[in-house]
Design an enzyme around this catalytic site. Structure first.
Site, PDB file in Angstrom:
ATOM      1  N   HIS A 161      58.081 -63.738 -16.104  1.00  0.00           N
ATOM      2  CA  HIS A 161      58.889 -63.164 -15.033  1.00  0.00           C
ATOM      3  C   HIS A 161      58.327 -63.484 -13.649  1.00  0.00           C
ATOM      4  O   HIS A 161      58.987 -63.241 -12.630  1.00  0.00           O
ATOM      5  CB  HIS A 161      59.012 -61.646 -15.216  1.00  0.00           C
ATOM      6  CG  HIS A 161      60.341 -61.100 -14.807  1.00  0.00           C
ATOM      7  ND1 HIS A 161      61.104 -61.652 -13.810  1.00  0.00           N
ATOM      8  CD2 HIS A 161      61.049 -60.038 -15.270  1.00  0.00           C
ATOM      9  CE1 HIS A 161      62.218 -60.968 -13.671  1.00  0.00           C
ATOM     10  NE2 HIS A 161      62.226 -59.981 -14.550  1.00  0.00           N
TER      11      HIS A 161
ATOM     12  N   ASP B 130      63.448 -65.926 -13.200  1.00  0.00           N
ATOM     13  CA  ASP B 130      64.245 -64.720 -12.996  1.00  0.00           C
ATOM     14  C   ASP B 130      65.177 -64.493 -14.193  1.00  0.00           C
ATOM     15  O   ASP B 130      65.501 -65.431 -14.940  1.00  0.00           O
ATOM     16  CB  ASP B 130      65.086 -64.835 -11.721  1.00  0.00           C
ATOM     17  CG  ASP B 130      64.225 -64.888 -10.461  1.00  0.00           C
ATOM     18  OD1 ASP B 130      63.117 -64.302 -10.495  1.00  0.00           O
ATOM     19  OD2 ASP B 130      64.654 -65.510  -9.478  1.00  0.00           O
TER      20      ASP B 130
END
Length: 435
Positions: free
Chosen positions: A407, A411
């Site tokens: 992450h 995204d």
């Protein structure tokens, strides 16, 4: 006759120490030149250490699971001629051995000689180990840990054998498959009889299993990946009915000349095509330097289960392979990994990984990213389920893709779009063959 000391060689890549995984010889064994003496493990692969000379094993320099520095004494042989150990050192060692024997006869424990190369005590194996053929069932002391490989432990469980009762004839008392055979023969009854007489009988005892070798490397790598990478997972259902029909048709027509296709090479092709539009997925993140490196070639890691544990052999330049060439490479690398013959180059350098448990794939998984990569594609099992299509209920073959992403650099929207691109290719499989 002389003595010849073999030291831990420099395996390269700046490695200062390796883990001793397994001995291939015992004290008293005759050794031929180039015969493999031991298996050691680096951060990437298991390496076989051969003997540069012929001789007889006198002494082993460590126990499986120990970390040994490059240059430390690995093994000592008795050889024809002078050897490479000075006569004074041999005489001193012999005198020390005589003193230890005298002390032992007087009732005090004999201590192994110190390893001058590493500064740590050396584990000396008995000069006359008990042969496996004469091994008898034994009762170990409470807390004593039987040493055995995962394959031996698995077989013992299937046979209903408690390892604490089995004599180990291998190095450091390691239990082998032959020891299990001898135990069964000496017991003189079927393996089923070793299980509790009643299904409701209480069970007692415990077994401590050393985490060594490949299992230690896996544990360290998984811990590092989960510690350093903030994972998030994305799961999507894929209708693979048409893909499976195409695969069956291709196998019927081309299997004799090109080999059979499984699902994996077709999935690999879909991943390669999707990466062209999502290059951020085919990347490695150096979080120490704060640099994401996107790679033009797709070096596809293929998580492979072996008897020793999980390995990730790498399909180099997957973007340049058609499905049949990819299938052959997958089969070759998987077999090399399972046989323990995969090279260090074949086990490193992947840029994106696929993980599949085959028919045991479950409904959903949460695969761990292969650090320092930023994504991993997890394949679940294919199931046939009723689906509503055009107002009618029809049977379709469905499969979930369970994928994880870093992450910090990927995204959620990008991950979803990437998986949807793979899904579109798999649900319209003709697109796999269109540039």
């Amino acid at each position: 006759m002389g003595q010849y000391t073999i030291k831990m060689p420099d395996i390269g890549e700046g490695i200062a120490e390796v883990e001793l995984v397994e001995w291939r010889v015992r004290p008293g064994d005759a050794v031929a030149e180039d015969q493999v003496l031991a298996d050691v493990m680096t951060d990437k692969a298991t390496v076989e250490i051969p003997s540069p000379v012929a001789g007889t094993v006198l002494e082993l320099g460590g126990q499986p699971g120990e970390l040994m520095a490059v240059g430390a004494e690995l093994i000592r042989l008795e050889v024809q001629g002078e050897g490479n150990v000075k006569a004074q050192a041999v005489a001193a060692a012999s005198a020390a051995g005589a003193r230890e024997a005298m002390v032992s006869r007087e009732g005090a424990p004999a201590l192994p000689p110190a390893d001058k190369g590493s500064g740590a005590p050396r584990s000396v194996q008995p000069a006359n180990p008990v042969p496996a053929a004469t091994a008898q069932p034994i009762q170990r002391a409470p807390g004593e840990r039987p040493i055995a490989s995962p394959a031996v432990r698995s077989r013992a469980w299937e046979l209903g054998i408690e390892l604490r009762f089995v004599h180990g004839s291998g190095p450091a008392g390691r239990i082998t498959h032959e020891d299990l055979d001898v135990y069964l023969a000496s017991r003189g009854q079927s393996s089923v009889a070793s299980r509790p007489e009643s299904a409701w009988a209480q069970r007692h005892g415990e077994e401590a299993i050393p985490v060594i070798g490949l299992r230690r490397r896996i544990a360290q790598k998984m811990q590092e990946a989960k510690r350093r990478i903030p994972h998030f997972s994305y799961v999507e259902e894929v209708d693979v009915t048409e893909l499976e029909a195409l695969r069956a048709a291709l196998n019927k027509r081309y299997a004799a000349g090109r080999g059979k296709l499984t699902l994996l090479p077709l999935l690999a092709r879909a991943v390669v095509l999707a990466v062209a539009d999502f290059p951020q997925m085919n990347a490695r993140f150096d979080d120490d330097a704060g640099v994401v490196t996107r790679h033009a070639p797709v070096h596809l890691g293929m998580a492979t289960q072996t008897d020793a544990g999980l390995l990730v052999p790498v399909i180099r330049h997957a973007e340049a392979l058609d499905p049949w060439a990819c299938a052959r490479e997958i089969a070759r690398l998987a077999q090399a990994a399972r046989d323990g013959k995969a090279s260090r180059d074949e086990l490193g350098g992947s840029t994106l990984t696929i993980s599949s448990l085959g028919p045991l794939g479950g409904i959903v998984t949460t695969p761990v990213i292969n650090h320092p990569e930023v994504a991993i594609i997890g394949v679940n099992r294919i199931v046939e389920r009723p689906v509503l299509r055009g107002g009618a209920v029809v049977a379709r073959q469905l499969m979930n893709l369970s994928s994880s992403f870093d992450h910090r650099v990927v995204d959620g929207m990008e991950a979803a779009q990437f998986i949807q691109a793979i899904r579109a290719l798999l649900e319209t499989p003709a697109l796999l063959f269109v540039e």
